[in-house]
Design an enzyme around this catalytic site. Structure first.
Site, mmCIF file in Angstrom:
data_model
loop_
_atom_site.group_PDB
_atom_site.id
_atom_site.type_symbol
_atom_site.label_atom_id
_atom_site.label_comp_id
_atom_site.label_asym_id
_atom_site.label_seq_id
_atom_site.Cartn_x
_atom_site.Cartn_y
_atom_site.Cartn_z
ATOM 1 N N LYS A 143 0.856 -1.197 0.000
ATOM 2 C CA LYS A 143 0.000 0.000 0.000
ATOM 3 C C LYS A 143 0.890 1.244 0.000
ATOM 4 C CE LYS A 143 -0.298 -0.081 5.011
ATOM 5 N NZ LYS A 143 -1.103 0.325 6.152
ATOM 6 N N ARG B 228 -9.304 0.417 15.160
ATOM 7 C CA ARG B 228 -9.233 1.150 13.893
ATOM 8 C C ARG B 228 -10.437 0.704 13.061
ATOM 9 N NH1 ARG B 228 -3.633 1.378 10.458
ATOM 10 N NH2 ARG B 228 -3.982 -0.847 10.230
ATOM 11 N N HIS C 91 -4.935 -6.788 13.672
ATOM 12 C CA HIS C 91 -3.708 -5.998 13.542
ATOM 13 C C HIS C 91 -3.197 -5.624 14.924
ATOM 14 C CE1 HIS C 91 -0.822 -3.859 11.187
ATOM 15 N NE2 HIS C 91 -1.175 -2.665 11.613
ATOM 16 N N ARG D 15 2.229 -10.552 7.332
ATOM 17 C CA ARG D 15 2.073 -9.390 6.457
ATOM 18 C C ARG D 15 3.313 -8.501 6.607
ATOM 19 N NH1 ARG D 15 -2.959 -9.310 9.361
ATOM 20 N NH2 ARG D 15 -2.366 -7.299 10.249
ATOM 21 N N TYR E 232 15.180 31.332 3.035
ATOM 22 C CA TYR E 232 14.068 32.023 3.694
ATOM 23 C C TYR E 232 14.367 32.212 5.179
ATOM 24 C CZ TYR E 232 10.947 31.079 -0.277
ATOM 25 O OH TYR E 232 10.341 31.040 -1.495
ATOM 26 N N CYS F 145 13.393 24.871 1.163
ATOM 27 C CA CYS F 145 12.327 25.510 0.383
ATOM 28 C C CYS F 145 11.477 24.409 -0.269
ATOM 29 C CB CYS F 145 12.922 26.396 -0.706
ATOM 30 S SG CYS F 145 14.233 27.500 -0.146
ATOM 31 N N MET F 146 10.505 24.808 -1.073
ATOM 32 C CA MET F 146 9.634 23.799 -1.681
ATOM 33 C C MET F 146 10.387 22.902 -2.666
ATOM 34 S SD MET F 146 6.087 24.163 -3.817
ATOM 35 C CE MET F 146 5.174 25.025 -2.580
ATOM 36 N N ASP F 147 11.348 23.485 -3.400
ATOM 37 C CA ASP F 147 12.017 22.717 -4.459
ATOM 38 C C ASP F 147 13.539 22.692 -4.333
ATOM 39 O OD1 ASP F 147 9.390 22.811 -5.950
ATOM 40 O OD2 ASP F 147 9.936 24.928 -5.931
HETATM 41 C C1 LIG Z 1 -3.284 -4.061 8.037
HETATM 42 C C2 LIG Z 1 -1.805 -3.984 7.935
HETATM 43 N N1 LIG Z 1 -1.098 -5.112 7.899
HETATM 44 C C3 LIG Z 1 0.258 -5.093 7.806
HETATM 45 C C4 LIG Z 1 0.929 -3.904 7.767
HETATM 46 C C5 LIG Z 1 2.423 -3.947 7.671
HETATM 47 O O1 LIG Z 1 2.998 -3.406 8.811
HETATM 48 P P1 LIG Z 1 4.589 -3.222 8.875
HETATM 49 O O2 LIG Z 1 4.913 -2.199 7.834
HETATM 50 O O3 LIG Z 1 4.845 -2.742 10.240
HETATM 51 O O4 LIG Z 1 5.171 -4.552 8.546
HETATM 52 C C6 LIG Z 1 0.229 -2.706 7.816
HETATM 53 C C7 LIG Z 1 0.941 -1.445 7.809
HETATM 54 O O5 LIG Z 1 0.677 -0.508 8.467
HETATM 55 C C8 LIG Z 1 -1.188 -2.754 7.903
HETATM 56 O O6 LIG Z 1 -1.919 -1.631 7.946
#
Ligand SMILES: Cc1ncc(COP(=O)(O)O)c(C=O)c1O
Length: 384
Positions: free
Chosen positions: A46, A144, A173, A229, A273, A320-322
């Site tokens: 993600k 969550r 989680h 995960r 700045y 700065c921004m860039d």
């Molecule tokens: C639902 C879920 N599973 C797994 C992970 C992976 O966690 P990590 O990056 O600490 O391994 C995340 C990350 O935030 C998550 O939101």
């Protein structure tokens, strides 16, 4: 944004880019897989693979033994499917019910935790003459998203009556797995086991249970269960300070930028700045072509080090921004030179952890905030 070659980066005049070492990513996935030999490994990709870039990172993780992928949003999953990824892709949150068709059509693994969504998804699946794989999210204390313990019997009853859904997994989680021996983690694990037992005793056969993130992969074998995960550790970043060096992980991302101007400035003059930095002596000042719009946080002003010709130098004055400036003393730095904002050069290394500490955040955020205007340059073996 797709990855660019070094030649494209030069030809398009990009002054800042992220180098993403896919061999290091594959290596890390193998290390984590070996830590959890009895479980499948889900590559968490993600947030544009925590800023590292998709689909390249997703493909490299699958090549290294990940069997499935995890994203937060439907659009992220579709991006991967559109690029030909056929592996199971889990969407960690329920989208609005208007998006259920996409989950069905693109064969995504849905997370469920509300009745309205589960019903809509089941209806969409039935209309398409299919069954959708779902993983029921259990809220074991992080609050969550997920079904509370007290709601599990109702959820089980509801799922029985939804023929379009195939309950394939139960998951949760961990809120504090990054803090070793935190008693809340034990509480969550016990509650998860208990709730999984309830579901099984109610007669639902569920193939997968999963709760482990990177911290749990590295430190809690009892949490590995059927799927782990892996997010942050796969990118060679540590889940927390107490994990540094606990496994042979390699950092995947380096952030490099070019000197876009170099000049000799007299003692007593001030930079950027707010004029917060004053030159104590005549010095060479370089202007670096990266700024906070590239994810290089403004709070790094006057605090972070960059690496110039293998030597650490402090950011001089305000980011700065860039662009930002660096007093490099009597080093004869030239326009076009590459400097390192994150990563290694000449034996020196600036880490995402170090930058995170300076601005009061975590390494996850440092890489995840590198926006798409910064091209990704993938190194190592190209993904198939
Ligand atoms: C639902 C879920 N599973 C797994 C992970 C992976 O966690 P990590 O990056 O600490 O391994 C995340 C990350 O935030 C998550 O939101």
């Amino acid at each position: 944004m797709a990855g660019l070659s070094r030649r494209e980066i030069d030809a398009r005049g990009h002054p800042v880019w992220a180098e993403v070492d896919l061999d290091a990513l594959r290596h890390n996935v193998r290390v984590l897989r070996d830590r959890a030999p009895g479980a499948e490994l889900m590559g968490v990709v993600k947030g544009y693979a925590y800023g590292h870039g998709n689909p390249e990172c997703a493909v490299a993780m699958l090549e290294a033994g990940a069997t499935r992928l995890g994203v937060a949003r439907v659009a992220e999953a579709l991006h991967l499917r559109d690029r030909g990824i056929a592996a199971p892709i889990h969407v960690f949150t329920e989208p609005p019910v208007g998006a259920v068709a996409a989950l069905v059509e693109r064969d995504l693994v849905a997370t469920v935790y509300t009745l309205d969504f589960a019903r809509a998804l089941s209806d969409a699946a039935e209309n398409a003459g299919r069954r959708v794989k779902v993983h029921l999210k259990l809220d074991t204390g992080m609050h969550r998203v997920g079904v509370l313990a007290s709601e599990v019997p109702d959820a089980v009853a509801a799922l029985r009556g939804l023929p379009g859904l195939e309950l394939e997994g139960l998951w949760s989680h961990l809120a504090v797995a990054d803090v070793p021996d935190h008693p809340f983690t034990r509480k969550q694990l016990d509650l998860f086991e208990d709730l999984c037992g309830q579901v099984q005793r109610a007669g639902l056969r569920v193939r997968y249970r999963h709760i482990a993130n990177s911290a749990a992969i590295l430190s809690l074998p009892e949490a590995h269960l059927d799927i782990v995960r892996a997010g942050v550790a796969a990118y060679g970043l540590w889940p927390g300070p107490s994990f540094v060096g606990c496994a042979p992980l390699r950092p995947v991302l380096s952030l490099r930028a070019r000197v876009i101007m170099a000049k000799d400035v007299p003692a007593g003059d001030r930079l950027s700045y707010g004029l917060t930095y004053e030159l104590r002596r005549d010095a060479r000042v370089i202007t670096v072509g990266a700024g906070y719009a590239d994810g290089y946080d403004r709070r790094l002003s006057g605090r972070a080090d960059v690496i110039v010709r293998g030597r650490r130098r402090r950011v001089s004055g305000t980011v700065c921004m860039d662009q930002f400036m660096v007093d490099v003393g009597d080093t004869d730095a030239q326009v076009g030179e590459t400097i390192t904002l994150i990563g290694e050069d000449g034996g020196e290394r600036v880490t995402a952890e170090e930058l995170a500490e300076l601005i009061g955040t975590i390494n996850y955020e440092v890489t995840a905030r590198i926006p798409s205007r910064v091209p990704r340059l993938f190194t190592g073996r190209a993904p198939a």
